[in-house]
Design a protein around this motif. Structure first.
Motif, PDB file in Angstrom:
ATOM      1  N   SER A  29     151.781  40.115  67.577  1.00  0.00           N
ATOM      2  CA  SER A  29     150.314  40.047  67.587  1.00  0.00           C
ATOM      3  C   SER A  29     149.805  38.655  67.217  1.00  0.00           C
TER       4      SER A  29
ATOM      5  N   LYS B  63     152.521  35.220  70.920  1.00  0.00           N
ATOM      6  CA  LYS B  63     151.973  35.660  72.210  1.00  0.00           C
ATOM      7  C   LYS B  63     152.134  34.564  73.263  1.00  0.00           C
TER       8      LYS B  63
ATOM      9  N   ASN C 277     147.071  44.614  61.644  1.00  0.00           N
ATOM     10  CA  ASN C 277     146.703  43.225  61.358  1.00  0.00           C
ATOM     11  C   ASN C 277     147.125  42.908  59.925  1.00  0.00           C
TER      12      ASN C 277
ATOM     13  N   ASP D 157     151.693  44.147  63.185  1.00  0.00           N
ATOM     14  CA  ASP D 157     151.157  44.079  64.547  1.00  0.00           C
ATOM     15  C   ASP D 157     150.192  45.225  64.833  1.00  0.00           C
TER      16      ASP D 157
END
Length: 206
Positions: free
Chosen positions: A192, A197, A91, A88
């Motif tokens: 992420s 999300k 990446n 997170d």
């Protein structure tokens, strides 16, 4: 069964005098939960085993069998467990490369064959679909996959509602249903990632 071209990259490097050729691959890149596992493997010069192949082409039973063979036969092998919090933060691509850049110098290899990614190590070759073209990368793919599957099976014991034993953290219908019903698991789900999300946002609006 793999074709003879699984040895082409290694044979070319042996002919140039390289002896410690490392293969690197990862497992869990597209998963929504659990760690990324990056593996490195150095096989003996001229090593051949026609049962070794891209881990995605093998059954779980076959992978487990080959995991034992590879870890026994390899001159060197290691894995890096990259937790969701690191993924997170960095990446997934950067997290993968960071793990590879750490594993390579620790191995003492003199050349590295990488599945798709480009690393800092000067004597390396990035091979698209390398796990299907290089026995060393294929061996690393098996080590990574088996290690990660074992981790997800253990997570399933702690969080049985999410069916990690069967979905391995990927976005299956059972996993999505569990997320919508129970929410995310902190430090397990990759917050992420867009699907996670979306789940978080839906939960907030309820």
């Amino acid at each position: 069964m793999p074709k003879n071209n699984l040895y082409v990259f290694e044979n070319d490097l042996y002919s140039k005098g390289y002896k410690k050729i490392a293969g690197l691959d990862e497992a869990g890149r597209g998963s929504w939960a659990g760690p990324l596992v990056v593996a490195i493997c150095i096989l003996p010069v001229g090593y051949k085993n026609d049962e070794i192949d891209d881990s995605k082409k093998l059954s779980a039973i076959k992978r487990e069998k080959l995991y034992s063979v590879i870890t026994n036969d390899a001159l060197y092998w290691n894995v890096s467990i990259v937790e969701p919090s690191v993924i997170d933060k960095l990446n997934i691509k950067a997290a993968t490369i960071q793990a590879m850049n750490k594993l390579i110098p620790e191995s003492g290899c003199d050349f590295a064959l990488i599945d798709a990614e480009k690393v800092d190590f000067q004597k390396s070759n990035s091979i698209i679909k390398g796990d299907a073209l290089s026995i060393t990368i294929a061996a690393a793919s098996i080590l990574a996959k088996v290690t990660r599957d074992r981790i997800m099976i253990e997570l399933d014991k702690t969080y049985p509602l999410y069916c990690f034993k069967s979905n391995k953290g990927y976005g299956t219908s059972t996993h999505i249903h569990a997320l919508e019903k129970n929410g995310i698991i902190e430090k397990v789900h990759r917050v992420s990632y867009a699907p996670i999300k979306n789940i978080i946002n839906k939960t907030k609006t309820k």
